[in-house]
Design a protein around this motif. Structure first.
Motif, mmCIF file in Angstrom:
data_model
loop_
_atom_site.group_PDB
_atom_site.id
_atom_site.type_symbol
_atom_site.label_atom_id
_atom_site.label_comp_id
_atom_site.label_asym_id
_atom_site.label_seq_id
_atom_site.Cartn_x
_atom_site.Cartn_y
_atom_site.Cartn_z
ATOM 1 N N THR A 184 0.801 -1.221 0.000
ATOM 2 C CA THR A 184 0.000 0.000 0.000
ATOM 3 C C THR A 184 0.839 1.278 0.000
ATOM 4 N N ALA A 185 0.331 2.281 -0.678
ATOM 5 C CA ALA A 185 0.921 3.621 -0.592
ATOM 6 C C ALA A 185 0.721 4.132 0.830
ATOM 7 N N PRO A 186 1.640 4.939 1.330
ATOM 8 C CA PRO A 186 1.578 5.365 2.729
ATOM 9 C C PRO A 186 0.520 6.431 2.994
ATOM 10 N N ALA A 187 -0.129 6.294 4.141
ATOM 11 C CA ALA A 187 -1.018 7.347 4.633
ATOM 12 C C ALA A 187 -0.160 8.418 5.302
ATOM 13 N N ALA A 188 -0.778 9.534 5.634
ATOM 14 C CA ALA A 188 -0.064 10.613 6.328
ATOM 15 C C ALA A 188 0.498 10.089 7.636
ATOM 16 N N GLN A 236 -0.903 15.665 -3.218
ATOM 17 C CA GLN A 236 -1.496 15.288 -1.936
ATOM 18 C C GLN A 236 -0.612 14.300 -1.181
ATOM 19 N N MET A 237 0.010 13.381 -1.923
ATOM 20 C CA MET A 237 0.817 12.349 -1.293
ATOM 21 C C MET A 237 2.203 12.858 -0.895
ATOM 22 N N ALA A 238 2.779 13.723 -1.708
ATOM 23 C CA ALA A 238 4.144 14.196 -1.445
ATOM 24 C C ALA A 238 4.178 15.328 -0.418
ATOM 25 N N LEU A 239 3.140 16.173 -0.425
ATOM 26 C CA LEU A 239 3.127 17.350 0.443
ATOM 27 C C LEU A 239 1.810 17.430 1.221
ATOM 28 N N PRO A 240 1.516 16.421 2.025
ATOM 29 C CA PRO A 240 0.210 16.373 2.707
ATOM 30 C C PRO A 240 -0.048 17.562 3.622
ATOM 31 N N PHE A 241 1.005 18.152 4.170
ATOM 32 C CA PHE A 241 0.852 19.281 5.090
ATOM 33 C C PHE A 241 0.397 20.549 4.364
ATOM 34 N N LEU A 242 0.496 20.571 3.028
ATOM 35 C CA LEU A 242 0.022 21.719 2.247
ATOM 36 C C LEU A 242 -1.357 21.461 1.622
ATOM 37 N N LYS A 263 -5.100 21.200 1.603
ATOM 38 C CA LYS A 263 -6.252 21.646 2.388
ATOM 39 C C LYS A 263 -7.299 20.541 2.531
ATOM 40 N N GLN A 264 -7.326 19.613 1.573
ATOM 41 C CA GLN A 264 -8.294 18.518 1.641
ATOM 42 C C GLN A 264 -7.868 17.415 2.617
ATOM 43 N N LYS A 265 -6.593 17.429 3.029
ATOM 44 C CA LYS A 265 -6.068 16.381 3.919
ATOM 45 C C LYS A 265 -6.332 14.990 3.339
ATOM 46 N N GLY A 266 -6.059 14.858 2.046
ATOM 47 C CA GLY A 266 -6.438 13.672 1.289
ATOM 48 C C GLY A 266 -5.873 12.360 1.782
ATOM 49 N N ILE A 267 -4.622 12.357 2.287
ATOM 50 C CA ILE A 267 -4.024 11.073 2.662
ATOM 51 C C ILE A 267 -4.057 10.830 4.174
ATOM 52 N N TYR A 268 -4.852 11.617 4.881
ATOM 53 C CA TYR A 268 -5.004 11.414 6.322
ATOM 54 C C TYR A 268 -6.092 10.374 6.569
ATOM 55 N N VAL A 269 -5.729 9.264 7.185
ATOM 56 C CA VAL A 269 -6.662 8.174 7.457
ATOM 57 C C VAL A 269 -6.964 8.145 8.955
ATOM 58 N N ASP A 270 -8.240 8.200 9.307
ATOM 59 C CA ASP A 270 -8.649 8.091 10.705
ATOM 60 C C ASP A 270 -8.737 6.600 11.037
ATOM 61 N N PHE A 271 -7.620 6.020 11.431
ATOM 62 C CA PHE A 271 -7.534 4.579 11.653
ATOM 63 C C PHE A 271 -8.515 4.080 12.719
ATOM 64 N N ASP A 272 -8.870 4.934 13.671
ATOM 65 C CA ASP A 272 -9.781 4.529 14.748
ATOM 66 C C ASP A 272 -11.174 4.182 14.211
ATOM 67 N N LYS A 273 -11.489 4.652 13.025
ATOM 68 C CA LYS A 273 -12.814 4.387 12.450
ATOM 69 C C LYS A 273 -12.876 3.055 11.709
ATOM 70 N N ILE A 274 -11.735 2.402 11.535
ATOM 71 C CA ILE A 274 -11.712 1.108 10.845
ATOM 72 C C ILE A 274 -11.709 0.011 11.903
ATOM 73 N N LYS A 275 -12.829 -0.664 12.047
ATOM 74 C CA LYS A 275 -12.998 -1.697 13.082
ATOM 75 C C LYS A 275 -12.869 -3.106 12.506
#
Length: 200
Positions: free
Chosen positions: A102-106, A170-176, A178-190
């Motif tokens: 897998t490609a890396p999340a933030a 989005q993948m190379a510069l996630p901190f720039l 605004k959509q926070k595209g590669i940020y995964v809320d892992f707590d929501k995956i049960k």
């Protein structure tokens, strides 16, 4: 019959799964192999249309497919598809996730020399974030199919299409982003998650 959705990676379309999909069908699974947005169009059309597509666009399309099925499916993603699979798992109910290389999340370190070698040409183009990223032959041969025969490389390379330049941003510069595209809320995956990777 259990559904499984296969999400392909960068530069590919749904046909890339080939015999892999066939073998899953033999196991009694109902296999879905969607192409990411525009990826099933002719090369020039993809080049024109895909440049500014976002990760959220891809995720919305897969969520729509997942929610159209009678029951939550297993979702399997390869490379970029693995990241998309995780984002889908955050947004809707799935049976489980399988992430292959897998490609890396933030938050996951990704600036390895091999990654830089693969994509620096694209990032050196002014306005890369709004230009489609062509399939670079040396990257595909040396990093994606490094263990395959030359004729297999040629055959598969001929099928590739451009990828979104905005997603590369989005993948190379996630901190720039605004959509926070590669940020995964892992707590929501049960659901169960199987991660498959390796050196070769």
């Amino acid at each position: 019959m259990k559904d499984i959705v296969l999400i392909h990676g960068t530069w590919c379309d749904g046909s890339v799964w080939g015999e892999f999909a066939t073998e899953l069908e033999k196991l009694g699974l109902r296999v879905h192999t969607p192409s990411l947005r525009y990826h099933d169009l002719p090369y020039k059309d993809v080049e024109e249309k895909v440049a500014k597509v976002s990760l959220n666009d891809y995720v919305e399309d897969i969520v729509e497919l997942v929610e159209s099925l009678d029951e939550p499916p297993i979702v399997l993603g390869h490379s970029l598809g693995g990241l998309i699979a995780q984002l889908v798992g955050v947004k809707t109910k799935v049976e489980g996730l399988i992430l292959m290389g897998t490609a890396p999340a933030a938050g996951i370190f990704a600036f390895y020399p091999s990654n830089i070698v693969c994509f620096y040409k694209h990032f050196l183009r002014w306005g890369f974030w709004k230009k489609s990223m062509p399939p670079y032959k040396h990257v595909f041969y040396d990093y994606c199919m490094n263990n395959q025969d030359p004729e297999d490389k040629e055959r598969e390379y001929a099928k590739l299409v451009p990828e979104s330049g905005f997603i590369s941003f989005q993948m190379a510069l996630p901190f720039l982003d605004k959509q926070k595209g590669i940020y995964v809320d892992f707590d929501k995956i049960k659901e169960p998650v199987l991660v498959i990777t390796g050196t070769d």
